[in-house]
Structure formats: structure tokens, C-alpha cells
Design an enzyme around this catalytic site. Structure first.
Site, PDB file in Angstrom:
ATOM      1  N   HIS A  54       0.840  -1.198   0.000  1.00  0.00           N
ATOM      2  CA  HIS A  54       0.000   0.000   0.000  1.00  0.00           C
ATOM      3  C   HIS A  54       0.875   1.249   0.000  1.00  0.00           C
ATOM      4  O   HIS A  54       1.791   1.382   0.809  1.00  0.00           O
ATOM      5  CB  HIS A  54      -0.905  -0.001   1.233  1.00  0.00           C
ATOM      6  CG  HIS A  54      -1.767   1.212   1.321  1.00  0.00           C
ATOM      7  ND1 HIS A  54      -1.855   1.955   2.475  1.00  0.00           N
ATOM      8  CD2 HIS A  54      -2.560   1.824   0.424  1.00  0.00           C
ATOM      9  CE1 HIS A  54      -2.682   2.965   2.282  1.00  0.00           C
ATOM     10  NE2 HIS A  54      -3.117   2.914   1.034  1.00  0.00           N
ATOM     11  N   ASP A 105      -4.958   3.685  -4.652  1.00  0.00           N
ATOM     12  CA  ASP A 105      -5.137   4.254  -3.316  1.00  0.00           C
ATOM     13  C   ASP A 105      -6.370   5.142  -3.262  1.00  0.00           C
ATOM     14  O   ASP A 105      -6.442   6.163  -3.948  1.00  0.00           O
ATOM     15  CB  ASP A 105      -3.891   5.048  -2.934  1.00  0.00           C
ATOM     16  CG  ASP A 105      -3.803   5.325  -1.455  1.00  0.00           C
ATOM     17  OD1 ASP A 105      -4.840   5.273  -0.763  1.00  0.00           O
ATOM     18  OD2 ASP A 105      -2.687   5.601  -0.984  1.00  0.00           O
ATOM     19  N   TYR A 120       9.385  13.603 -12.101  1.00  0.00           N
ATOM     20  CA  TYR A 120      10.550  12.762 -12.379  1.00  0.00           C
ATOM     21  C   TYR A 120      11.204  12.171 -11.131  1.00  0.00           C
ATOM     22  O   TYR A 120      11.590  10.998 -11.145  1.00  0.00           O
ATOM     23  CB  TYR A 120      11.545  13.502 -13.277  1.00  0.00           C
ATOM     24  CG  TYR A 120      10.925  13.800 -14.638  1.00  0.00           C
ATOM     25  CD1 TYR A 120      10.366  12.767 -15.397  1.00  0.00           C
ATOM     26  CD2 TYR A 120      10.835  15.086 -15.126  1.00  0.00           C
ATOM     27  CE1 TYR A 120       9.753  13.027 -16.616  1.00  0.00           C
ATOM     28  CE2 TYR A 120      10.233  15.350 -16.350  1.00  0.00           C
ATOM     29  CZ  TYR A 120       9.695  14.314 -17.088  1.00  0.00           C
ATOM     30  OH  TYR A 120       9.095  14.566 -18.296  1.00  0.00           O
TER      31      TYR A 120
END
Length: 167
Positions: A41, A83, A129
Site C-alpha cells: 500500500h 489508493d 521525475y
């Protein structure tokens, strides 16, 4: 047999051609499935375009040569819970690294996710990034769209504990 499986799966486009597992998009090979299953998770997986230096930046690299980001995203969304505790579990690149800019490719990602009730947040390159580099896994695609990178945050499957008494 194919038609029976196609009926079970609701005619999903992933069942074109050969399949090895019922309900698992064939694009998701053994290493890809292993990476998805190994994630916990809050872990993130990055799907990157063909221009991204995936080999140099990946902690774990999965190659999806011959596939674009959209196809890989559809396959991943078929099996990975995102999520639900964050407003946007999908973070994507922005045209020219400016969150206010978008191109047709970004519109397709946004529409695909919106149709599934998934929030998407465009990020500037300076924010995206580092997340890609820190991702649990980077999936290198053959996507030709510029700024065609995105990050998915894994959620949980809610349910009872294995072995727990019913009720």
C-alpha cells in the site's frame, strides 16, 4: 473455450488472441504480475514513454516493448487497486512539463481514468521525475507521445483477514 471466457469477462478486449490466465490481461507477463503483487500500500509504479531513460533510473525495470502507455494502463487498472485515501492516485506528466498544459495524449489518460472514477493530477517535471525514479517499479513502454509518463499509487483490497471466523 475462448467465447466462453469472453462471455465470463464481458467481452473484454484483453482476450484477443491467446490467454494463459482467466481475467488477467496477457500484456501482464510473469515479471509484471510479480512486481504488482510485491508492491505494498502506497508503493508507486511508473509507466514511462519510449524516450524516458528507464534503464538508468529504475530500481526494478519491466519492459513492455511494443505497447503504449494507454494499453499498459488499461491492463494494470484491470488488476491493481489504487489508493482511495488520496484524491488522485494517478499522477501524469504535463505537456512541456507545465501542469497547465495538456495534449491529446493527456486527454486520453484523463478520460480513461475519469470513466473509472479515478482522480488524475498533472505534475510539473520537477515533481514527477523524482517520483518516477523513486518508484517501486518502472515499466518501460514503446509510447511515442512526448511527456507520456505517469505514476500509479497502489491501494489496498479491503476485506476480512484470511482464517478469520465468519461474521
Amino acid at each position: 473455450m475462448f467465447s466462453r471466457i469472453a462471455r465470463i469477462m464481458g467481452g473484454t478486449p484483453f482476450l484477443k488472441g491467446k490467454i494463459m490466465l482467466i481475467g488477467i490481461p496477457p500484456l501482464l507477463g510473469p515479471e509484471f504480475l510479480f512486481a504488482l503483487r510485491a508492491m505494498g500500500h502506497g508503493d508507486e509504479i511508473a509507466l514511462v514513454d519510449g524516450n524516458y531513460p528507464a534503464q538508468a533510473h529504475a530500481r526494478r525495470l519491466i519492459r513492455a516493448d511494443g505497447h503504449g502507455v494507454i494499453a499498459v494502463l488499461e491492463a494494470v487498472l484491470a488488476v491493481l487497486p489504487l489508493d482511495e485515501d488520496v484524491p488522485a492516485p494517478v499522477m501524469r506528466a504535463s505537456l512541456n512539463n507545465d501542469p497547465a498544459q495538456r495534449g491529446p495524449f493527456h486527454d486520453r489518460i484523463d478520460a480513461l481514468c475519469a470513466a473509472r472514477g479515478i482522480g488524475v493530477r498533472p505534475l510539473a517535471g520537477a515533481d514527477l521525475y523524482p517520483r518516477i525514479q523513486a518508484a517501486h517499479t518502472i515499466v518501460a513502454t514503446s509510447e511515442m507521445a512526448l511527456f507520456g509518463n505517469l505514476v500509479l499509487r497502489k491501494g489496498v483490497i479491503r476485506g476480512e483477514s484470511p482464517g478469520a471466523p465468519p461474521g
